[in-house]
Motif scaffolding. Sequence first.
Motif, PDB file in Angstrom:
ATOM      1  N   THR A  31      14.000   6.613  -1.386  1.00 48.77           N
ATOM      2  CA  THR A  31      14.972   7.689  -1.170  1.00 48.77           C
ATOM      3  C   THR A  31      15.007   8.761  -0.501  1.00 48.77           C
ATOM      4  OG1 THR A  31      15.541   7.933  -3.363  1.00 48.77           O
ATOM      5  CG2 THR A  31      16.473   6.055  -3.028  1.00 48.77           C
ATOM      6  N   ASN A  51      16.036   2.304   2.541  1.00 45.42           N
ATOM      7  CA  ASN A  51      16.784   2.880   1.751  1.00 45.42           C
ATOM      8  C   ASN A  51      16.887   4.348   1.613  1.00 45.42           C
ATOM      9  OD1 ASN A  51      18.536   1.032   0.052  1.00 45.42           O
ATOM     10  ND2 ASN A  51      16.175   0.515  -0.204  1.00 45.42           N
ATOM     11  N   SER A  53      17.487   8.185   1.481  1.00 47.10           N
ATOM     12  CA  SER A  53      18.275   9.214   1.725  1.00 47.10           C
ATOM     13  C   SER A  53      18.806  10.265   1.993  1.00 47.10           C
ATOM     14  CB  SER A  53      19.020   8.711   0.283  1.00 47.10           C
ATOM     15  OG  SER A  53      18.457   9.245  -1.166  1.00 47.10           O
TER      16      SER A  53
END
Length: 327
Positions: A31, A51, A53
Motif C-alpha cells: 500500500t 493496492n 495508496s
Amino acid sequence: MVRLTLDLIAKNSNFKPRKEETTLQYLKKITHINFSDRNIDAIDDLSLCKNLSVLYLYDNHISQITNLNFAINLTHLYLQNNCISCIENLSSLKKLEKLYLGGNYIAVVEGLEGLEGLRELHVESQRLPLGEKLLFDPRSLQSLAKCLSILNISNNNIDDIKDLEILENLNQLIAVDNQLLHVKDLEFLLSKLMKLWKMDLKGNPVCLKPKYRDRLILVSKSLDCLDGKEIKNMERQFLINWKASKDAKKISKKRNSKKEDDSISYISTFEAMHHIVPVYYPQVGKPKLVFLSDAQRYIANENAPPESSQDNNPKIIEETRNLSEGI
C-alpha cells in the motif's frame, strides 16, 4: 539516473514479506511505496501494485508523470521537488485526495479534470522563468469546485486570485510571497468563499495597505485565522461596531447635505419667482429689495409701496420704472 521498477521496489530494504509470501504476492498487496531522494528520473510499469495508496517520490529528478493509470486506489501522491513541467496522466486516479507538486516547473495548473475527490493541492514555489506567474486552467478549477478544501499556491508571482471564487468548499488558502496588490480583489474573493476559515497572504504587497486586516475580517464571517494570526470574537465585534458607527455617520451627513441642497434650491426658486433685485433710494442711500412683480404693479397704478411717506416720491416711481424697463 534510476527508473522506479518492480524489481527495485522488491530489493528495497523495507521490503519484508512474510515467510509464506512470494514477491509477487507482496507487491500485489503493498500500500505504501517510499522512494524519495533516490535519484529517480522515471516511473516504470508498476501495475502489479494494485493496492497502492500512498506514493512518495519527492526530491527526485522525475520530468513526466507517467505509468500511474493503474493506481486506482492511490490517495496520496508526493511529487514535490522534481523536474515536472506539466500536470498530466492523472485522470484515472479517482480516489486521489492529496497531490503534492511544489518545487517543480509547472506554469499552469491543469490536467486535474475528473479528480473529484481531491481535497488538497500543493503547487507552491514553482521554478518559473523570470516575470512569469502560475496560471489556472478554468476546466481544472471547475472540476475541483466542490471537492478542494486546501490550496497552497505560495511563491508563484501570482497577482490575481479572483478565479478561485469557484472553489466553493475551500477552507484553507495559502498564498504567501506572491504579488497580490488590491484589497478589493480579496474582499470579492472572500465574499464568495463562504467556508474559508484560514488564509495566509504574508509577503504580499497588499498586506501593507491601510486597514488591510480590518477590511478582510469585516467581509468574511467564516475567517478565523489571517496570516497566521487568530481572529478573536472581540476583534471582529469591535470592527463590526466601528463600521456600523461609521456608516451611520455617513448616512446622517448625506441627509444633512440633502437638506442643505433642498434649502438652496428653495431660495433659488423663490428668487426666480419674485425677481428680487436691489434698488437704491437716493434720499436714503441704502439698498432695499423690491419685487419687480410688485414694482410693475406700482408703476401701472403709479403708486409706491406704502412703507413711508418718502416712498411716495414720483422720482422713486420713475427710477423704479426705468430699472424695470432696463431689465
